[in-house]
Motif scaffolding. Structure first.
Motif, PDB file in Angstrom:
ATOM      1  N   LYS A 277       0.814  -1.213   0.003  1.00  0.00           N
ATOM      2  CA  LYS A 277       0.005  -0.148   0.010  1.00  0.00           C
ATOM      3  C   LYS A 277       0.808   1.401  -0.020  1.00  0.00           C
ATOM      4  N   GLU A 278       1.958   1.282   0.950  1.00  0.00           N
ATOM      5  CA  GLU A 278       2.624   2.598   0.996  1.00  0.00           C
ATOM      6  C   GLU A 278       3.541   2.712  -0.344  1.00  0.00           C
ATOM      7  N   ASP A 279       4.147   1.543  -0.836  1.00  0.00           N
ATOM      8  CA  ASP A 279       4.753   1.760  -2.231  1.00  0.00           C
ATOM      9  C   ASP A 279       3.853   2.160  -3.178  1.00  0.00           C
ATOM     10  N   TRP A 280       2.696   1.662  -3.366  1.00  0.00           N
ATOM     11  CA  TRP A 280       1.688   2.101  -4.334  1.00  0.00           C
ATOM     12  C   TRP A 280       1.176   3.545  -4.295  1.00  0.00           C
ATOM     13  N   LYS A 281       1.055   3.925  -3.013  1.00  0.00           N
ATOM     14  CA  LYS A 281       0.577   5.449  -2.861  1.00  0.00           C
ATOM     15  C   LYS A 281       1.634   6.464  -3.288  1.00  0.00           C
ATOM     16  N   THR A 282       2.764   5.880  -3.136  1.00  0.00           N
ATOM     17  CA  THR A 282       3.964   6.821  -3.519  1.00  0.00           C
ATOM     18  C   THR A 282       4.168   6.763  -5.117  1.00  0.00           C
ATOM     19  N   THR A 283       3.902   5.675  -5.666  1.00  0.00           N
ATOM     20  CA  THR A 283       4.074   5.524  -6.896  1.00  0.00           C
ATOM     21  C   THR A 283       3.117   6.229  -7.807  1.00  0.00           C
ATOM     22  N   ALA A 284       1.857   6.373  -7.211  1.00  0.00           N
ATOM     23  CA  ALA A 284       0.941   6.860  -7.797  1.00  0.00           C
ATOM     24  C   ALA A 284       0.537   8.382  -7.682  1.00  0.00           C
ATOM     25  N   GLY A 285       1.444   8.902  -6.885  1.00  0.00           N
ATOM     26  CA  GLY A 285       1.499  10.254  -6.506  1.00  0.00           C
ATOM     27  C   GLY A 285      -0.018  10.686  -6.004  1.00  0.00           C
ATOM     28  N   LEU A 286      -0.295   9.878  -4.819  1.00  0.00           N
ATOM     29  CA  LEU A 286      -1.664  10.219  -4.373  1.00  0.00           C
ATOM     30  C   LEU A 286      -1.814  11.518  -3.925  1.00  0.00           C
ATOM     31  N   LYS A 287      -3.122  12.351  -4.373  1.00  0.00           N
ATOM     32  CA  LYS A 287      -3.246  13.605  -3.846  1.00  0.00           C
ATOM     33  C   LYS A 287      -4.673  13.735  -3.880  1.00  0.00           C
ATOM     34  N   THR A 288      -5.324  14.846  -3.244  1.00  0.00           N
ATOM     35  CA  THR A 288      -6.677  15.429  -3.345  1.00  0.00           C
ATOM     36  C   THR A 288      -6.514  16.192  -4.673  1.00  0.00           C
ATOM     37  N   PHE A 289      -7.834  16.740  -5.305  1.00  0.00           N
ATOM     38  CA  PHE A 289      -7.766  17.139  -6.577  1.00  0.00           C
ATOM     39  C   PHE A 289      -7.226  18.455  -6.511  1.00  0.00           C
ATOM     40  N   ASP A 290      -7.273  19.236  -5.519  1.00  0.00           N
ATOM     41  CA  ASP A 290      -6.923  20.574  -5.300  1.00  0.00           C
ATOM     42  C   ASP A 290      -5.346  20.547  -5.215  1.00  0.00           C
ATOM     43  N   GLU A 291      -4.974  19.377  -4.565  1.00  0.00           N
ATOM     44  CA  GLU A 291      -3.375  19.395  -4.431  1.00  0.00           C
ATOM     45  C   GLU A 291      -2.788  19.023  -5.827  1.00  0.00           C
ATOM     46  N   ALA A 292      -3.361  18.118  -6.778  1.00  0.00           N
ATOM     47  CA  ALA A 292      -3.329  17.843  -7.811  1.00  0.00           C
ATOM     48  C   ALA A 292      -3.156  19.165  -8.769  1.00  0.00           C
ATOM     49  N   VAL A 293      -4.079  19.842  -8.727  1.00  0.00           N
ATOM     50  CA  VAL A 293      -3.983  21.215  -9.520  1.00  0.00           C
ATOM     51  C   VAL A 293      -2.928  22.229  -9.047  1.00  0.00           C
ATOM     52  N   LYS A 294      -2.804  22.110  -7.927  1.00  0.00           N
ATOM     53  CA  LYS A 294      -1.567  23.225  -7.139  1.00  0.00           C
ATOM     54  C   LYS A 294      -0.349  22.605  -7.735  1.00  0.00           C
ATOM     55  N   ALA A 295      -0.108  21.217  -7.946  1.00  0.00           N
ATOM     56  CA  ALA A 295       1.078  20.651  -8.550  1.00  0.00           C
ATOM     57  C   ALA A 295       1.510  21.206 -10.111  1.00  0.00           C
ATOM     58  N   VAL A 296       0.562  21.538 -10.945  1.00  0.00           N
ATOM     59  CA  VAL A 296       0.610  21.651 -12.164  1.00  0.00           C
ATOM     60  C   VAL A 296       0.475  22.984 -12.487  1.00  0.00           C
ATOM     61  N   ALA A 297      -0.030  23.806 -11.659  1.00  0.00           N
ATOM     62  CA  ALA A 297      -0.398  25.272 -11.952  1.00  0.00           C
ATOM     63  C   ALA A 297       0.655  26.284 -11.480  1.00  0.00           C
ATOM     64  N   THR A 298       0.656  27.644 -12.053  1.00  0.00           N
ATOM     65  CA  THR A 298       1.441  28.592 -11.507  1.00  0.00           C
ATOM     66  C   THR A 298       0.548  28.913 -10.264  1.00  0.00           C
ATOM     67  N   ASP A 299       1.372  29.963  -9.496  1.00  0.00           N
ATOM     68  CA  ASP A 299       0.849  30.480  -8.328  1.00  0.00           C
ATOM     69  C   ASP A 299      -0.580  31.531  -8.707  1.00  0.00           C
ATOM     70  N   GLU A 300      -0.439  32.071  -9.798  1.00  0.00           N
ATOM     71  CA  GLU A 300      -1.419  32.957 -10.077  1.00  0.00           C
ATOM     72  C   GLU A 300      -2.586  32.087 -10.760  1.00  0.00           C
TER      73      GLU A 300
END
Length: 505
Positions: A277-300
């Motif tokens: 489970k822990e290995d899979w969560k790391t590989t999958a890049g587990l995030k909430t949707f808001d966190e996923a947006v933040k990871a690809v968006a600029t600050d603005e």
């Protein structure tokens, strides 16, 4: 065949009188804080009009309501523990104001009934004993309130509407003063495999509470409802039905095999489940949707996204659209990939989410309890003050587990000495309970006595049990024990024989 109503006019008059009675009841001090999603007319139509039943549960519910509000006004608290034994509940009356009953849900209503019947017996025994003596002699006799309100664990209420109704009805008929019901998922209440709790969607939790309140109202019961929220440190949610939960559901942000597939592969290779489970969560890049947006968006871009979703209920499909408009790209997020073999979705708990749940549930109940198995200072403060910001006079409950080291939660030995009074005064936690004494405490004392009895026999028993028990026993002026049933049995025989059992004026 006999007719219930002589004519429909009589039926209408009786129904309207019932509606008026319910509306008046809902305006009493005991009921007026409840926000009901249904009308008095609907409840009247579900009652046995013309055949009113009174429940001891109402009497005890009103009594507990007074006790807890008095504590709240004074900044004090009631501290109790759990038991399933009527004899122990009887002894608790020497020091406590309430009794807590937990355990297997199928058995709890019957256990409550046994304890309540024992309370009635000792109250009856004490009353007739005192009435045998004149006023001067009564000062030396016990005068204990044995009718302690019973608070019981209704667990998940069996989840379904009809199952919950039947369970609640059984509790009311047993004489309970308050029940608590939680937001855990049916059939997934497991804590022994290294995983966290599984909660249900917000709408399903509210439906449970509405069902309890509706059942109380149909029965005309003033029984109290304690809304327990178990989402603190929850790891899974059973469904993504409610958009209010969507910000906290976790999804894979990378295209990987499903969690179930990873588990199956792990089984074949002999790898431990939790490691998979822990290995899979790391590989999958587990995030909430808001966190996923933040990871690809600029600050603005992220500020633009947050401005459109903040402070409102926005379901995932709408969040995807807002994110695409803000970032100019499709944000990869798949909450189906992390689902477990039982179908649970992975969940990211936060204190704000716990507060939100408690606030939404509060109008349906009388008391709030956030289950925090490892209460630290910050979580204790943030949760209770967060709810109180919306409901300043809210009554709170809190349960303590038996194995938690409070020093790890940031509490010094001195702070622990005043812990109970501090949280009562600061947060309104007026009902505090150690639930597992019924198993932990009783098992410990039984084990210690069993070993001692084998080693020392009756000599040890007389020294450690019999003699202290005899010395602490209440007796009348003749030295006769008052806490046994002998006096009551004698009274029955005397009354049947026509003899007076009360003292002469």
């Amino acid at each position: 065949m006999s007719l219930k109503w002589a004519n429909t006019r009589k039926e209408i008059e009786a129904f309207e009188a019932e509606v008026t009675s319910i509306e008046a009841w809902w305006q009493t001090d005991r009921q007026k804080h409840i926000a009901r999603p249904y009308s008095a007319r609907s409840i009247a139509a579900l009652r046995n009009i013309g055949f009113k039943q009174e429940y001891a549960s109402s009497t005890q519910g009103r009594k507990l309501w007074r006790i807890l509000n008095e504590h709240n006004a004074k900044g004090t608290y009631e501290l109790t523990f759990g038991t399933t034994e009527p004899l122990i509940a009887k002894e608790m009356a020497q020091a406590m104001q309430t009794v807590y009953v937990s355990g297997a849900l199928y058995l709890v209503p019957s256990v409550v009934k046994r304890i309540f019947n024992t309370q009635l017996f000792h109250d009856q025994r004490q009353t007739q004993l005192r009435m045998r003596y004149d006023e001067a002699d009564r000062d030396s006799l016990e005068c204990i309130d044995y009718m302690l309100p019973i608070v019981a664990d209704c667990d998940m209420g069996f989840g379904t509407l009809t199952g919950c109704m039947k369970t609640v009805r059984s509790f009311v008929e047993s004489g309970v003063a308050m029940i608590h019901i939680d937001d855990l998922a049916m059939g997934l209440k497991k804590f022994t495999n290294g995983e966290g709790r599984t909660i249900i969607p917000m709408c399903e939790y509210l439906d449970r509470l509405k069902t309890v309140r509706m059942t109380f109202d149909i029965m005309g019961a003033d029984t109290m409802l304690l809304c327990r929220c178990d989402s603190d440190n929850a790891e899974f949610i059973s469904s993504v039905l409610d958009p209010r939960d969507h910000p906290y559901v976790l999804g894979a942000t990378k295209s990987v095999q499903s969690f179930v597939a990873a588990i199956n592969a792990g089984k074949e290779s002999g790898k431990a489940y939790l490691a998979v489970k822990e290995d899979w969560k790391t590989t999958a890049g587990l995030k909430t949707f808001d966190e996923a947006v933040k990871a690809v968006a600029t600050d603005e871009q992220y500020r633009q996204y947050v401005a459109e979703v903040a402070n409102q209920v926005v379901a995932l499909p709408q969040r995807r659209t807002i994110a695409r408009n803000a970032t100019g790209q499709v944000v990869f997020f798949d909450w189906e990939l992390p689902r477990t073999p039982h179908g649970q979705y992975m969940w990211q708990w936060s204190m704000q989410q716990v507060i939100d749940r408690a606030v939404l549930a509060a109008p349906l109940g009388d008391v709030t309890w956030s289950r925090q198995d490892k209460p630290n200072k910050k979580d204790m403060h943030d949760f209770h003050m967060g709810v109180r910001a919306v409901y300043p006079d809210r009554l709170f409950a809190f349960g303590f587990i038996g194995a938690y080291d409070f020093s790890k939660g940031g509490y010094s030995p001195d702070e622990l000495q005043t812990f109970h009074s501090d949280i009562a005064r600061e947060y309104g936690i007026v009902w505090q309970v150690q639930p597992i004494w019924a198993t932990q405490g009783l098992s410990l004392h039984a084990r210690q006595f069993a070993r001692a009895f084998v080693q020392e026999g009756m000599a040890g028993y007389m020294r450690d049990v019999a003699r202290p028990a005899i010395e602490s026993m209440h007796t009348d002026k003749y030295g006769k024990p008052t806490a046994r049933g002998g006096y009551l049995a004698d009274a029955f025989f005397d009354v049947v024989a026509g003899r007076e059992i009360t003292s002469e004026k």
